[in-house]
Design a protein around this motif. Structure first.
Motif, short mmCIF file in Angstrom:
data_model
loop_
_atom_site.label_atom_id
_atom_site.label_comp_id
_atom_site.label_asym_id
_atom_site.label_seq_id
_atom_site.Cartn_x
_atom_site.Cartn_y
_atom_site.Cartn_z
N THR A 782 -13.18 22.10 37.80
CA THR A 782 -13.24 21.93 36.37
C THR A 782 -12.92 20.77 35.93
O THR A 782 -11.94 19.87 36.52
N SER A 783 -13.74 20.03 34.70
CA SER A 783 -13.21 18.98 34.26
C SER A 783 -12.89 19.03 32.71
O SER A 783 -12.69 18.24 31.88
N ASP A 784 -12.48 20.31 32.45
CA ASP A 784 -11.82 20.66 31.15
C ASP A 784 -10.38 19.96 31.43
O ASP A 784 -9.62 20.25 32.04
N GLY A 785 -9.92 19.32 29.94
CA GLY A 785 -8.66 18.47 29.99
C GLY A 785 -7.56 19.33 30.41
O GLY A 785 -6.73 19.04 31.35
N GLU A 786 -7.22 20.62 29.68
CA GLU A 786 -6.11 21.34 29.93
C GLU A 786 -6.11 21.97 31.28
O GLU A 786 -5.13 22.01 31.94
N GLU A 787 -7.45 22.51 31.69
CA GLU A 787 -7.39 23.07 32.82
C GLU A 787 -7.31 22.07 34.08
O GLU A 787 -6.47 22.59 35.05
N ARG A 788 -7.72 21.07 33.75
CA ARG A 788 -7.42 20.08 34.92
C ARG A 788 -6.22 19.60 35.32
O ARG A 788 -5.34 19.78 36.28
N VAL A 789 -5.08 19.35 34.13
CA VAL A 789 -3.87 19.20 34.14
C VAL A 789 -3.14 20.33 34.91
O VAL A 789 -2.10 20.31 35.54
N LYS A 790 -3.51 21.53 34.47
CA LYS A 790 -2.96 22.69 34.78
C LYS A 790 -3.10 22.75 36.31
O LYS A 790 -2.04 23.20 37.23
N VAL A 791 -4.41 22.48 36.87
CA VAL A 791 -4.56 22.59 38.27
C VAL A 791 -3.68 21.75 39.03
O VAL A 791 -3.24 21.89 40.17
N LEU A 792 -3.60 20.39 38.59
CA LEU A 792 -2.89 19.32 39.27
C LEU A 792 -1.39 19.87 39.25
O LEU A 792 -0.47 19.39 40.26
N ASP A 793 -0.87 20.38 38.37
CA ASP A 793 0.66 20.63 38.03
C ASP A 793 1.03 22.01 39.21
O ASP A 793 1.82 21.72 39.76
N TYR A 794 0.06 22.79 39.35
CA TYR A 794 -0.01 23.96 40.24
C TYR A 794 0.14 23.20 41.61
O TYR A 794 0.91 23.76 42.53
N ALA A 795 -0.78 22.32 41.71
CA ALA A 795 -0.82 21.61 43.21
C ALA A 795 0.44 21.04 43.60
O ALA A 795 1.00 21.15 44.68
N GLU A 796 1.16 20.29 42.45
CA GLU A 796 2.42 19.64 42.88
C GLU A 796 3.60 20.81 42.93
O GLU A 796 4.25 20.60 43.89
N ARG A 797 3.27 21.81 42.26
CA ARG A 797 4.40 22.90 42.36
C ARG A 797 4.38 23.64 43.65
O ARG A 797 5.35 24.16 44.19
N HIS A 798 3.11 24.06 44.06
CA HIS A 798 2.74 24.94 45.06
C HIS A 798 2.76 24.00 46.49
O HIS A 798 2.55 24.83 47.53
N GLY A 799 2.34 22.81 46.44
CA GLY A 799 2.70 22.04 47.72
C GLY A 799 0.90 21.75 48.23
O GLY A 799 0.97 20.81 49.10
N SER A 800 -0.08 22.23 47.60
CA SER A 800 -1.37 22.00 47.88
C SER A 800 -2.34 22.50 47.11
O SER A 800 -2.02 23.34 46.24
N MET A 801 -3.60 21.79 47.20
CA MET A 801 -4.54 22.22 46.18
C MET A 801 -4.91 23.69 46.54
O MET A 801 -5.30 24.32 45.36
#
Length: 815
Positions: A782-801
């Motif tokens: 996804t290249s949608d701004g909000e979704e992309r930020v959410k994905v990266l935030d979840y990756a930091e929170r859960h430890g991996s993409m």
């Protein structure tokens, strides 16, 4: 009382000899498997060419030949193909997502049957379903078989010369059942939907036609009164047509792939003696002439017969008899009613009248058996010309697919069934492309980034080294998922490189020296400043001496140690060799380069100690959005990108490399990278390289001389998305991209809401695909701004993409 008979007693097939089906009436049948063109890929001219090819080929067949074309359309569900290599995370999730997706599987068979001399015509009252026969001597006549085989070979050659069809002769293993595979004769008699379906079933004609527990429904086009007033090679498909374009499909497509249920479409064309047929019609006309005074019906029939004879003689038409039927089946009475409605609606789309056959259904079904077409009841056929009869031959099949190890997974346009497309190797083997240059163009929001993410992930899984230059952060998720290297500029973590580092196993060569010289000169001189021969040699000697010093003293290679070498050892060397300041001004050189030394403004830029071995890193993204207006940072970064990719080209021999530039045109046009791209599109194919550019601005394509002259001309792979915003400018776009009228029609039919994309390979192979993604793939791309930020935030929170994507998909399923 219902009398039962053994199938073995009444079976009209005598056997299979020399890959021919022999009937007990002496008929010889040669069978083919036919590869038809893919649906939604032909232009009006293509349909006409295919129609004329059928006419020409059938005219090459001898008299008393029956052409029986049988198309099977069977409901099936998608199963992911096995691959030799281990599948990646997204590939596994994709397989799970598409598993069991319903689609209509199509197989086409062609049977050419030659009747023996003196064979009586078939009739409903004398079908071999209800009578026995004596095997004639002609079945053993080798000359008879040889002549017919030669005629069939010519027929095949004419059809394949059109470039639209491919015929494969069926042998004994295909015609007769094997241990693990049903032969086509048994397949027809049992309506087997799988190759390994060996259950023998009763045939019943007492209450309609039944095969086992399945009730069969037969709709026929066997009477001239039921036929459409006009027929042709094609129909206009309104769903994909526009105000300025007409999208074509085959004339029989409504009863083919567009009829979404289990069914058989049988097509019979009977080639008799043309002169005898005309003589019979003349006698009929004379008889009607004498009776016309007593009945208006006879008068109308006389006029129709007269018109038929006039056309036959004046236009040199070949008179034939023809019959077409559609057979559907189900073991559910409620579904039977639905099937009847579907079939009636499909036939009406051809402007024909749907006629359900009841009384003659068993005889027609029996004649549809492979090898038994000569026993078709001719009272259920109609007189016509070959040109009209060929309009009713099916002309399309499903999208074909290559192996997952070689292709990118898209979906077909009809049922969203996954198909794999080889963009790079197969088109070059077929000779339709000469290079691997790629151009992706589409309006904003059409899905360019999703498409390119998906293509790059597939290429990466297949072992390609991917280097992406991006503006907008569209590839961050994918880069993190595959463990790639991501470069972007942050105030707290500025972008840094180390062009002086040599990975283990790679020695200093002339190419490395030249790339470093180019970098140093670019940092020292302005674009309009000339570099003298002495300066060039001095820098070259400095680099050679520096790397010798590194070997001796074990220093860490970076710009800092190189700068210190210039201030120390190299200054003494210049003094020893009495190099004059006017030949090489070392003081000026050091002064200009000092900002890149530690502690100065750009001291971080060329002294990286991490992410050093970029040559062997298979996935690298340079995100240039924050530095594209910075004269120094952008210039240095683009030079290093060029140096890195050239190094990959030269040193990774045999390895595929992809250089993708995504919407960076305005920035690139102000740097030396523009000329490099011109060079890349013309040269890197020799090094197994894939250059690609992505743009959304129409003016970029039309006005940029680099894109027009170098990139478009050397990009045989064009991936174009919805152009609905460019309809009023489409003529310019069509001219700039070199699109044909066929390509224009297909491109304007692309639907953005269905995530459709148009792919043109070398201007010859063109199709529209759907880029449907699994939820896991969507969150990765996804290249949608909000979704992309959410994905990266979840990756930091859960430890991996991967864990982030799983969490997001689970949330989506619960919502």
């Amino acid at each position: 009382m219902v009398m039962e008979r053994s199938l073995e007693d009444i079976l009209p097939i005598f056997g299979v000899e020399q890959d021919c089906i022999l009937s007990k009436q002496g008929d010889v049948t040669i069978a083919y498997r036919v590869e038809l063109p893919e649906i939604f890929t032909l232009s009006t001219e293509d349909y006409d060419n295919l129609h004329f090819a059928w006419i020409k080929a059938i005219k090459a067949l001898p008299n008393y030949t029956v052409l029986h074309k049988q198309d099977w359309y069977l409901e099936d569900s998608y199963q992911a193909p096995e691959t030799q290599s281990a599948k990646s995370y997204l590939s596994r999730k994709s397989d799970e997502y598409f598993l069991g997706r319903k689609f209509l599987n199509h197989q086409c068979y062609l049977y050419l049957t030659k009747k023996p001399a003196g064979r009586k015509p078939g009739c409903s009252m004398f079908s071999n379903l209800i009578r026995r026969s004596i095997i004639p001597d002609s079945i053993l006549d080798e000359q008879f078989l040889s002549d017919f085989s030669d005629a069939c070979g010519k027929f095949k050659q004419i059809l394949e010369a059109s470039g639209l069809l491919r015929l494969t002769r069926l042998g004994e293993d295909d015609l007769l059942s094997q241990r693990r595979k049903v032969g086509i004769i048994e397949k027809y008699l049992t309506l087997a939907e799988k190759e390994n379906q060996f259950l023998m079933q009763d045939l019943s004609t007492s209450e309609g036609l039944k095969v086992g527990s399945r009730q069969c429904v037969l709709y026929t086009l066997g009477d001239a009164i039921d036929l459409p007033h006009l027929c042709g090679s094609r129909l206009t498909y309104d769903k994909y047509s526009t105000d300025s374009t007409r999208f074509s499909i085959g004339f029989t497509s409504p009863v083919g792939l567009l009829l979404n249920c289990n069914h058989l479409y049988n097509q019979f064309i009977f080639i008799e003696d043309g002169q005898q047929t005309i003589q019979k019609m003349e006698k009929k006309r004379l008889r009607l002439q004498s009776l016309s005074a007593y009945s208006r019906e006879n008068l109308i029939a006389r006029d129709a017969t007269n018109e038929y004879l006039n056309e036959a003689i004046s236009e040199q038409r070949l008179p034939v008899k023809a019959h077409f039927n559609i057979m559907l089946w189900s073991d559910d009475e409620k579904e039977i009613k639905e099937l009847k409605n579907k079939a009636s609606a499909a036939i009406s789309q051809m402007d024909a009248a749907a006629k359900e056959e009841t009384v003659g259904a068993p005889q027609i079904f029996w004649a549809g058996m492979p090898g038994n077409a000569a026993d078709f009841p001719l009272n259920d056929s109609f007189d016509t010309f070959l040109e009209q009869a060929c309009c009713f031959l099916s002309s399309e099949t499903n999208y074909r697919s290559t192996t997952p190890d070689k292709g990118v997974r898209f979906c077909d346009r009809l049922s969203n069934k996954p198909v794999f497309l080889d963009l790079l190797d197969e088109p070059r083997r077929r000779g339709i492309t000469t290079n691997m240059g790629l151009l992706c163009c589409g309006s904003s929001g059409a899905g360019k980034s999703l498409t390119m993410n998906h293509i790059l992930r597939s290429l990466y899984d297949q072992g390609t080294h991917c280097l992406i230059v991006d503006i907008g952060g569209s590839y961050r998720g994918l880069c993190d998922l595959v463990g790639g290297t991501y470069y972007t500029y942050e105030e707290t973590a500025p972008i840094s490189f180390n062009p002086f580092y040599l990975p283990p196993g790679i020695s200093l060569d002339t190419e490395k020296i030249e790339s470093l010289k180019s970098l140093l000169i670019a940092l020292w001189k302005q674009e309009d400043e000339r570099t003298s021969r002495a300066e060039y040699v001095a820098i070259s000697n400095a680099l050679s001496g520096y790397y010798k010093k590194l070997e001796k003293e074990g220093l860490f290679p970076c710009f800092n140690t190189f700068y210190e070498y210039l201030e120390g050892d190299y200054k003494e060397e210049l003094r020893t060799h009495q190099v004059r300041e006017k030949d090489f001004d070392l003081g000026n050189f050091l002064y200009v380069l000092r900002p890149f030394y530690a502690g100065n403004e750009f001291g971080y830029l060329l002294n990286a100690r991490e992410k050093l071995d970029l040559i062997n890193q298979p996935f690298i993204v340079f995100e240039l959005d924050k530095i594209r207006d910075h004269a120094i940072l952008f210039a240095v970064t683009t030079l290093l990108i060029i140096e890195l990719f050239v190094s990959k080209m030269r040193k990774l021999r045999g390895q595929r490399k992809a250089l993708i530039i995504d919407e960076a045109w305005k920035a690139i046009s102000r740097s030396g990278m523009a000329e490099f791209l011109r060079y890349a599109f013309k040269t890197i194919r020799k090094y197994n390289g894939v250059p690609g550019v992505i743009t959304q601005e129409l003016d970029d394509v039309i006005s940029s001389e680099i894109i027009k002259d170098a990139i478009i001309n050397n990009a045989d792979i064009k991936i174009l998305l919805s152009m609905s915003k460019f309809v009023n400018k489409f003529d310019k776009l069509q001219s700039a991209l070199g699109l044909s009228e066929k390509a224009k029609t297909m491109l304007l039919s692309v639907n953005k809401d269905d995530r459709e994309i148009f792919i043109d390979l070398g201007g010859q192979d063109m199709k529209v695909y759907r880029n449907e993604l699994s939820p896991h793939e969507y969150y990765a791309y996804t290249s949608d701004g909000e979704e992309r930020v959410k994905v990266l935030d979840y990756a930091e929170r859960h430890g991996s993409m991967e864990a982030a994507i799983e969490a997001l998909v689970n949330e989506r399923m619960r919502a």
